[in-house]
Motif scaffolding. Structure first.
Motif, short mmCIF file in Angstrom:
data_model
loop_
_atom_site.label_atom_id
_atom_site.label_comp_id
_atom_site.label_asym_id
_atom_site.label_seq_id
_atom_site.Cartn_x
_atom_site.Cartn_y
_atom_site.Cartn_z
N ASN A 261 5.74 12.63 -17.06
CA ASN A 261 6.76 12.79 -18.15
C ASN A 261 7.47 13.95 -18.24
O ASN A 261 7.96 14.35 -19.46
N GLY A 262 7.46 14.77 -17.11
CA GLY A 262 8.20 16.01 -17.02
C GLY A 262 7.46 17.27 -17.68
O GLY A 262 8.06 18.40 -17.98
N ASN A 263 6.24 17.02 -18.05
CA ASN A 263 5.54 18.11 -18.80
C ASN A 263 4.76 18.93 -17.93
O ASN A 263 4.39 18.76 -16.85
N GLU A 264 5.22 20.34 -18.01
CA GLU A 264 4.52 21.25 -16.95
C GLU A 264 3.11 21.30 -17.08
O GLU A 264 2.31 21.70 -16.16
N PHE A 265 2.65 21.30 -18.42
CA PHE A 265 1.03 21.53 -18.65
C PHE A 265 0.38 20.17 -19.43
O PHE A 265 1.04 19.37 -20.00
N ILE B 244 -4.55 25.00 -29.76
CA ILE B 244 -5.91 24.61 -29.70
C ILE B 244 -6.29 23.38 -29.06
O ILE B 244 -6.86 23.21 -28.09
N ILE B 245 -5.50 22.32 -29.60
CA ILE B 245 -5.49 20.93 -28.58
C ILE B 245 -5.36 21.12 -27.32
O ILE B 245 -6.01 20.56 -26.58
N ALA B 246 -4.27 21.82 -26.73
CA ALA B 246 -4.22 22.07 -25.36
C ALA B 246 -5.15 22.55 -24.73
O ALA B 246 -5.65 22.32 -23.67
N CYS B 247 -5.98 23.86 -25.34
CA CYS B 247 -7.08 24.28 -24.68
C CYS B 247 -8.41 23.52 -24.78
O CYS B 247 -8.83 23.45 -23.60
N ALA C 278 -8.90 30.51 -26.42
CA ALA C 278 -10.26 30.78 -26.12
C ALA C 278 -10.42 30.90 -24.53
O ALA C 278 -11.27 31.60 -24.17
N SER C 279 -9.62 30.16 -23.96
CA SER C 279 -9.93 30.10 -22.26
C SER C 279 -8.64 29.78 -21.59
O SER C 279 -7.59 29.18 -22.21
N MET C 280 -8.50 30.40 -20.26
CA MET C 280 -7.39 30.36 -19.57
C MET C 280 -7.97 29.83 -18.32
O MET C 280 -7.05 29.50 -17.34
N ASN D 204 -1.44 27.10 -24.51
CA ASN D 204 -2.55 27.77 -24.96
C ASN D 204 -2.22 29.21 -25.44
O ASN D 204 -3.15 29.81 -26.23
N VAL D 205 -1.09 29.77 -25.27
CA VAL D 205 -0.67 31.05 -25.60
C VAL D 205 -0.25 31.22 -26.93
O VAL D 205 0.57 30.53 -27.23
#
Length: 683
Positions: A65-69, A278-281, A451-453, A500-501
């Motif tokens: 759907n075109g989402n990069e992340f 937070i949800i993304a992380c 919290a994480s990358m 997450n940034v």
């Protein structure tokens, strides 16, 4: 940590050792050992975009759907408000929050539905006290880890409010700075003592303090004189239960929390994180766990500070799948008893905890007989060989004979440990993986990226890296010419961009612009290196560098991390001056190890007396020099003198931040005389 115990029958002589070896071979053949099939190749763990920047991203996410992340778990789970309700469904209203009523007591549990009801009642109580719903209302939490911490947090989310944690170890001045900057009007704290800490330097913006426990009449009078109303948690909850307001859920882009950094390099900065961050992380880390991701049967122990994003993030990972969180008793000295009682299946950890576990085990081995040492080394080699083949189990002969008590000290059910917040030596990581027989995932991140990358993939057994980027972000390295790091050589400052940034620092656009560039890249200040398999290794720190008199740049944190590999070194503070040509250090020895060594060499005395003994200093210095040489430190990076200090650096004595990072200016001032004396001797 329990000592290594070997049954008597295996230590009677060489024949017994041969018998043990034979039994090990038989068990190896008889037990069906299926390795964990990697769902991912460990030889090439990243996608690399074409171009000079060598931007690395996850291979585990295909941009639908075109989402990069990868930005969320499910379409209906895009905020922490929705995540908690998903946990209710996944757990079928199972256990949510647990606590112990006292020593030797079992855990008492509160269900998801009861937690949600109490949270909404407390949130309604806040509205009845005059607070307005929405992200302009900030709620301060000044508590140790406890069920009320979570209920206050969830209460805020019920009405789109923003949570601002205060470190429970913070003094009046630190609390005052955060309260003044955020202009919060209400703070929830633990007891009478904490209420009085707040009242000591309380800004005028605070109108209400809510205490979990009862406070003294004199404290009520003191608060009244400052025009502050005090309520108990139960009073506010009851108030809301009698006048419940309909929830006003937040949107994904709404601010969720302002989490203040610990102030390592100056005044704390308020990191603004949204629900979407937070949800993304959570979603990104979950992808790295594959089929072994957390589930509703998982239980964790909460003991790391909830005011720090690592613990909050991990708890949210539990709630979103319907798992259970049991809280430690409040005294870190009773942590082992809490672990044995709760028997967690998953838990977060920090290197400091694992280093202590490793040091204690090494001290136990040093004190053992030659044969027991040989058996321990055989066990470790056998477990590591299985680890290299993807086999993680607790039923080998080595688990039963050598590692059982160590595994029992964490409850005996641990299957997954998430380690973050500081560098972890490869030898320690491998030892913990073998001894605890569980998957230990190492992660790298900052508060500014939730919290994480980057996180190691489930099944990865090679240490000394932090894995590839998680699917919600991408990472690149940029040149740091003053330290001779260049991106075209796969070294440079770690920069991250993604879902997450953080949004920026609260009321500090200048610092925000210094940290996030025009293209949206967060500059971490850490120096990284891409390894041949495209995983990230953190090798240095850009901040805290200084130049010696001969013009050489030195990064003390990198050197400290190397010296911490010495079995004798618990903590170390490396120091240098621009007018001096060499480095010196203050060292806190590992008490158990150095006491055991001293006894073996006929040296008696307390740890304070041992720190003043010339031979002890020589042994520690020699070990540090060997670690430095093995790690490739240049001659000017090796310390030329050390001072041994018998008391650990802590947040209580002001030498560590609440997140256990070194406070360099304070440490320098604390040891000013000793540092001057060392340089005087070297001149």
């Amino acid at each position: 940590m329990s000592e290594i115990v070997v049954p008597q029958w295996v230590v009677c002589g060489s024949a017994s050792v041969l018998m043990l070896t034979g039994i090990a071979a038989i068990v190896k053949k008889c037990v069906l050992n299926k390795s964990t099939k990697p769902y991912f190749t460990f030889n090439d763990q990243c996608k690399v975009e074409p171009g000079p920047e060598k931007i690395h991203s996850s291979k585990l996410y295909k941009e639908p759907n075109g989402n990069e992340f990868h930005i969320y778990f499910d379409e209906d789970t895009r905020t922490l408000y929705e995540a908690f309700r998903r946990g209710l469904r996944e757990s079928n209203n199972g256990n949510c929050l647990g606590w112990r009523e006292g020593p030797a007591k079992l855990y008492v549990w509160q269900s998801y539905k009861e937690t949600m009801t109490r949270s909404q009642n407390f949130g309604s109580g806040l509205l009845n006290l005059g607070l307005a719903p929405g992200e302009n209302t900030l709620v301060g939490i000044y508590l140790k880890n406890c069920p009320e911490w979570v209920m206050v947090e969830q209460a805020a989310y019920c009405y789109s409010m923003v949570v601002v944690p205060l470190y429970d170890t913070s003094d009046a001045a630190s609390c005052s700075f955060v309260v003044e900057q955020t202009q919060m009007s209400v703070i929830v704290c633990e007891n009478d003592e904490k209420v009085n800490v707040l009242l000591e330097q309380l800004p005028h913006c605070v109108k209400k303090i809510i205490s979990i426990k009862e406070v003294l009449p004199s404290t009520y009078e003191r608060a009244r004189a400052q025009k502050v109303d005090i309520f108990t948690f139960n009073e506010v909850e009851s108030m809301g239960a009698h006048n419940v307001h309909a929830c006003i859920p937040p949107k994904p882009e709404d601010l969720c929390t302002i989490c203040y950094t610990s102030g390592t390099t100056g005044m704390p900065k308020g990191v603004m994180l949204t629900h979407a961050n937070i949800i993304a992380c959570i979603s990104g880390v979950s992808v790295h766990l594959g089929d072994n991701k957390l589930n509703s049967k998982d239980v964790t122990l909460s003991f790391l500070p909830l005011s720090h994003m690592l613990e909050r993030f991990f708890q949210q990972c539990i709630y979103i799948v319907g798992g259970a969180v049991g809280f430690y008793s409040g005294d870190i000295r009773n942590l082992t008893d809490d672990l044995k009682t709760l028997r967690p299946t998953v838990m977060p950890a920090v290197p400091r905890l694992l280093n202590k576990m490793y040091d204690r085990a090494q001290a136990d081995i040093v004190a053992q007989s030659r044969i027991k040492k040989m058996i321990f080394n055989m066990a470790l080699r056998a477990k590591q060989a299985e680890l290299n083949r993807g086999i993680i189990r607790k039923n080998s002969i080595w688990d039963k004979l050598v590692f059982r008590k160590m595994q029992d000290s964490t409850g005996g059910r641990l299957r997954y440990m998430f380690v973050s917040s500081a560098p972890l030596a490869g030898s320690v990581l491998t030892f913990v993986r073998c001894a605890l027989s569980c998957q230990v995932v190492e992660s790298y991140g900052q508060t500014e990226c939730t919290a994480s990358m980057a996180t190691t993939i489930w099944g990865e057994h090679v240490p000394d890296h932090v894995g590839p980027p998680i699917p919600c972000c991408k990472i690149k390295l940029v040149d740091v010419p003053e330290m001779d790091y260049y991106a075209d050589k796969n070294q440079g400052e770690v920069c991250v961009k993604g879902a997450n940034v953080f949004k920026g620092y609260y009321k500090d656009p200048e610092k925000t612009n210094e940290t996030i560039d025009e293209e949206g890249w967060l500059h971490t200040g850490d120096i990284g290196m891409w390894l041949p398999n495209a995983t990230l290794k953190i090798i240095d720190r850009k901040k805290h560098i200084f130049k010696l008199s001969q013009g050489e740049y030195v990064a003390p944190e990198k050197i400290q991390n190397i010296y911490l590999r010495s079995q004798y070194v618990e903590q170390v503070f490396v120091y240098g001056e621009s007018l001096k040509s060499c480095l010196i250090a203050v060292v806190v020895p590992v008490k158990d190890v150095i006491t055991s060594w001293a006894a073996d060499h006929g040296i008696q005395g307390s740890i304070k007396e041992l720190c003043q003994h010339k031979r002890v200093k020589e042994v520690i210095m020699e070990s540090m020099q060997q670690c430095g040489k093995a790690a490739g430190l240049k001659h000017f990076e090796q310390v030329k003198d050390i001072h041994l200090h018998y008391e650990p650096f802590t947040s209580t004595n002001g030498l560590l931040t609440p997140t256990m990072k070194s406070k360099r200016p304070e440490t320098k001032n604390f040891f000013r005389k000793q540092l001057q004396d060392m340089y005087r001797r070297l001149d």
